[in-house]
Design a protein around this motif. Sequence first.
Motif, PDB file in Angstrom:
ATOM      1  N   VAL A   1       0.706  -1.189  -0.095  1.00 37.37           N
ATOM      2  CA  VAL A   1       0.091  -0.069   0.160  1.00 37.37           C
ATOM      3  C   VAL A   1       0.776   1.104  -0.047  1.00 37.37           C
ATOM      4  O   VAL A   1       0.045   2.275  -0.057  1.00 37.37           O
TER       5      VAL A   1
ATOM      6  N   SER B   1       0.304   3.486  -2.782  1.00 39.08           N
ATOM      7  CA  SER B   1      -1.051   4.339  -3.008  1.00 39.08           C
ATOM      8  C   SER B   1      -0.868   5.790  -3.187  1.00 39.08           C
ATOM      9  O   SER B   1       0.051   6.372  -2.370  1.00 39.08           O
TER      10      SER B   1
ATOM     11  N   TYR C   1      -5.545   1.176  -5.239  1.00 39.64           N
ATOM     12  CA  TYR C   1      -5.662   1.573  -3.671  1.00 39.64           C
ATOM     13  C   TYR C   1      -6.732   2.644  -3.634  1.00 39.64           C
ATOM     14  O   TYR C   1      -7.169   3.238  -4.511  1.00 39.64           O
TER      15      TYR C   1
ATOM     16  N   GLY D   1      -7.796  -1.117  -0.088  1.00 35.11           N
ATOM     17  CA  GLY D   1      -7.609  -1.344  -1.438  1.00 35.11           C
ATOM     18  C   GLY D   1      -9.134  -0.720  -2.233  1.00 35.11           C
ATOM     19  O   GLY D   1      -9.725  -0.328  -1.625  1.00 35.11           O
TER      20      GLY D   1
END
Length: 247
Positions: free
Chosen positions: A145, A148, A196, A203
């Motif tokens: 992540v 993102s 993301y 997500g």
Amino acid sequence: MPSTLTESTDPYCLRPGEAAELLHGHPWRRFVALGDSVVEGMCEPTPGYPDVQWVDRVAAELTTVRPELAYRNLGRRGLRAHQVRATQLAPALAFAPDLALVVCGGNDAFHPAYDAAAVDVELTAMITALRDVGADVITVGMFDVSHSPAVPEHLRAGLRERMRRLSAHTATLAERLGTVHVHLTDHPLTADPTLYSTDGRHGSARSDAIATTETLRALCLAPSPHRPGPAPVTGDQEVSVTEPGVS
């Protein structure tokens, strides 16, 4: 730029009929999921993809093959690994599962003081207890992540190192404890911003569709004594399988 794909055209998602082939004759009757918000389901809608979170989608595909499947999702947002164990392991064991999914540690890894060894202890305790009652256990190395767009630039490097350390530790535990492991961290799309949500922690519906794909493929291919085999291939059909690839 937003993706113009839909699930039906996305090359990283299940093709029509593939889930039934992968899960043909699967033995599981009681599926329980333990974890944080990733398990509870916090995906952000994506045009062209169903607004159904990953673990619920896995349960739905299992149920399509075995309609009597019982499913319980214990996931709750915001929990660290020790809190998942403290609040969810006992009810999970009481459910008497033969298949369990355990995903946690992401909330621990979001903090600079992340203690990988302490998370390992919690994951080991949960996996071992579930395996001891005869359940096959799914573990997951989640998408990274830190890619993102919502994560501030100055936080990316530290977050990436911790998330990848969590993933590596989980993979090591999976090998040692004999789980069905789904590795998403190095998936070809892990750096794709369409995976993301705008909160920088979760997500999208696209990432959940891809995670569902990789989970079902891992369930079919993993060297588990309860591993289901794909349906027989006939005619011009081919079973397409790819290698398997926060809170």
